[in-house]
Design a protein around this motif. Structure first.
Motif, PDB file in Angstrom:
ATOM      1  N   VAL A  88       0.672  -1.296  -0.029  1.00 43.89           N
ATOM      2  CA  VAL A  88      -0.212  -0.056  -0.059  1.00 43.89           C
ATOM      3  C   VAL A  88       0.884   1.321  -0.143  1.00 43.89           C
ATOM      4  CG1 VAL A  88      -1.930  -1.151   1.185  1.00 43.89           C
ATOM      5  CG2 VAL A  88      -0.211   0.069   2.461  1.00 43.89           C
ATOM      6  N   VAL A  89       2.182   1.161   0.110  1.00 41.92           N
ATOM      7  CA  VAL A  89       2.940   2.262   0.185  1.00 41.92           C
ATOM      8  C   VAL A  89       3.798   2.649  -1.155  1.00 41.92           C
ATOM      9  CG1 VAL A  89       5.126   3.393   1.465  1.00 41.92           C
ATOM     10  CG2 VAL A  89       3.470   2.068   2.912  1.00 41.92           C
ATOM     11  N   CYS A  90       4.436   1.427  -1.438  1.00 45.76           N
ATOM     12  CA  CYS A  90       5.240   1.752  -2.642  1.00 45.76           C
ATOM     13  C   CYS A  90       4.539   1.017  -3.966  1.00 45.76           C
ATOM     14  CB  CYS A  90       6.628   1.105  -2.808  1.00 45.76           C
ATOM     15  SG  CYS A  90       6.459  -0.711  -2.664  1.00 45.76           S
ATOM     16  N   GLY A  91       3.410   0.133  -3.642  1.00 49.03           N
ATOM     17  CA  GLY A  91       2.637  -0.507  -5.050  1.00 49.03           C
ATOM     18  C   GLY A  91       3.504  -1.670  -5.368  1.00 49.03           C
ATOM     19  N   GLY A  92       4.733  -2.015  -4.719  1.00 48.71           N
ATOM     20  CA  GLY A  92       5.265  -3.164  -5.279  1.00 48.71           C
ATOM     21  C   GLY A  92       4.779  -4.448  -4.821  1.00 48.71           C
ATOM     22  N   SER A  93       5.158  -5.579  -5.261  1.00 47.79           N
ATOM     23  CA  SER A  93       4.751  -6.875  -4.849  1.00 47.79           C
ATOM     24  C   SER A  93       5.134  -7.041  -3.376  1.00 47.79           C
ATOM     25  CB  SER A  93       4.989  -7.857  -5.880  1.00 47.79           C
ATOM     26  OG  SER A  93       4.612  -7.831  -7.200  1.00 47.79           O
ATOM     27  N   ILE A  94       4.318  -7.695  -2.620  1.00 46.47           N
ATOM     28  CA  ILE A  94       4.608  -8.354  -1.271  1.00 46.47           C
ATOM     29  C   ILE A  94       5.017  -9.882  -1.666  1.00 46.47           C
ATOM     30  CG2 ILE A  94       3.734  -8.978   0.986  1.00 46.47           C
ATOM     31  CD1 ILE A  94       1.597  -6.700   0.498  1.00 46.47           C
ATOM     32  N   ASN A  95       6.100 -10.239  -1.198  1.00 45.55           N
ATOM     33  CA  ASN A  95       6.752 -11.550  -1.004  1.00 45.55           C
ATOM     34  C   ASN A  95       5.661 -12.463  -0.745  1.00 45.55           C
ATOM     35  OD1 ASN A  95       8.266 -13.708  -0.170  1.00 45.55           O
ATOM     36  ND2 ASN A  95       9.630 -12.842  -1.490  1.00 45.55           N
ATOM     37  N   THR A  96       5.614 -13.725  -1.680  1.00 45.84           N
ATOM     38  CA  THR A  96       4.515 -14.612  -1.393  1.00 45.84           C
ATOM     39  C   THR A  96       4.867 -15.324   0.055  1.00 45.84           C
ATOM     40  OG1 THR A  96       4.445 -15.128  -3.611  1.00 45.84           O
ATOM     41  CG2 THR A  96       3.631 -17.056  -2.131  1.00 45.84           C
ATOM     42  N   GLU A  97       6.042 -15.499   0.424  1.00 51.32           N
ATOM     43  CA  GLU A  97       6.578 -16.015   1.949  1.00 51.32           C
ATOM     44  C   GLU A  97       6.009 -15.157   2.859  1.00 51.32           C
ATOM     45  OE1 GLU A  97       7.444 -19.153   2.178  1.00 51.32           O
ATOM     46  OE2 GLU A  97       7.385 -19.367   0.079  1.00 51.32           O
ATOM     47  N   CYS A 111       9.249  -1.952   2.909  1.00 48.02           N
ATOM     48  CA  CYS A 111       8.291  -0.459   3.548  1.00 48.02           C
ATOM     49  C   CYS A 111       8.024  -0.774   5.067  1.00 48.02           C
ATOM     50  CB  CYS A 111       6.925  -0.491   2.607  1.00 48.02           C
ATOM     51  SG  CYS A 111       7.315   0.413   1.120  1.00 48.02           S
ATOM     52  N   ALA A 112       7.886  -2.258   5.358  1.00 48.44           N
ATOM     53  CA  ALA A 112       7.528  -2.396   6.730  1.00 48.44           C
ATOM     54  C   ALA A 112       8.928  -2.044   7.479  1.00 48.44           C
ATOM     55  CB  ALA A 112       7.300  -4.007   6.777  1.00 48.44           C
ATOM     56  N   SER A 113      10.246  -2.523   6.899  1.00 54.29           N
ATOM     57  CA  SER A 113      11.355  -2.018   7.731  1.00 54.29           C
ATOM     58  C   SER A 113      11.648  -0.525   7.709  1.00 54.29           C
ATOM     59  CB  SER A 113      12.551  -2.811   6.757  1.00 54.29           C
ATOM     60  OG  SER A 113      12.191  -4.312   6.782  1.00 54.29           O
ATOM     61  N   ALA A 114      11.012   0.178   7.208  1.00 53.18           N
ATOM     62  CA  ALA A 114      11.307   1.538   6.981  1.00 53.18           C
ATOM     63  C   ALA A 114      10.505   2.259   8.091  1.00 53.18           C
ATOM     64  CB  ALA A 114      10.991   2.083   5.611  1.00 53.18           C
ATOM     65  N   LYS A 115       9.371   1.515   8.479  1.00 54.19           N
ATOM     66  CA  LYS A 115       8.420   2.025   9.394  1.00 54.19           C
ATOM     67  C   LYS A 115       9.167   2.420  10.992  1.00 54.19           C
ATOM     68  CE  LYS A 115       3.988   1.717   8.243  1.00 54.19           C
ATOM     69  NZ  LYS A 115       2.791   2.087   8.948  1.00 54.19           N
TER      70      LYS A 115
END
Length: 115
Positions: A88-97, A111-115
């Protein structure tokens, strides 16, 4: 939904989210019953302290469950809208794992790590 996401994986994750949604709704019903009960206050001071501590734990569980349920509901909305699997932040794909580990996550790992 990301082009890399397979339909059966999304269906599997949706089933996981729905099961967790049901579990959390039951938990919230129980915590609300506990928090709004009409039991008389114990005459024993030590028992009162224990009851207060228990109420605080139940209130914390309730708050955590409400937050998680909200995240699950948003993930289910993203599945319906076709946005599931995209950050929802960058629009990139979230890894399946990552989605398998945290099906309600709205963020890619970066993006989660940047929070």
């Amino acid at each position: 939904m990301s082009a890399l996401m397979e339909i059966h994986l999304v269906d599997e994750l949706k089933a996981t989210l729905l099961a967790e949604q049901t579990r959390l709704k039951k938990l919230l019903a129980n915590t609300q019953r506990h928090l709004h009960r009409r039991d008389p206050v114990s005459a024993d001071f030590a028992e009162q302290a224990t009851e207060t501590e228990n109420d605080e734990v139940v209130a914390a569980l309730d708050q955590g469950a409400q937050i998680e349920l909200s995240q699950i509901n948003k993930a289910l909305q993203r599945i319906e809208s076709g946005d599931y699997g995209s950050c929802v932040v960058c629009g990139g794909s979230i890894n399946t794992e990552r989605l398998k580990a945290i099906p309600h996550t709205p963020f890619c790992i970066q993006c989660a790590s940047a929070k």
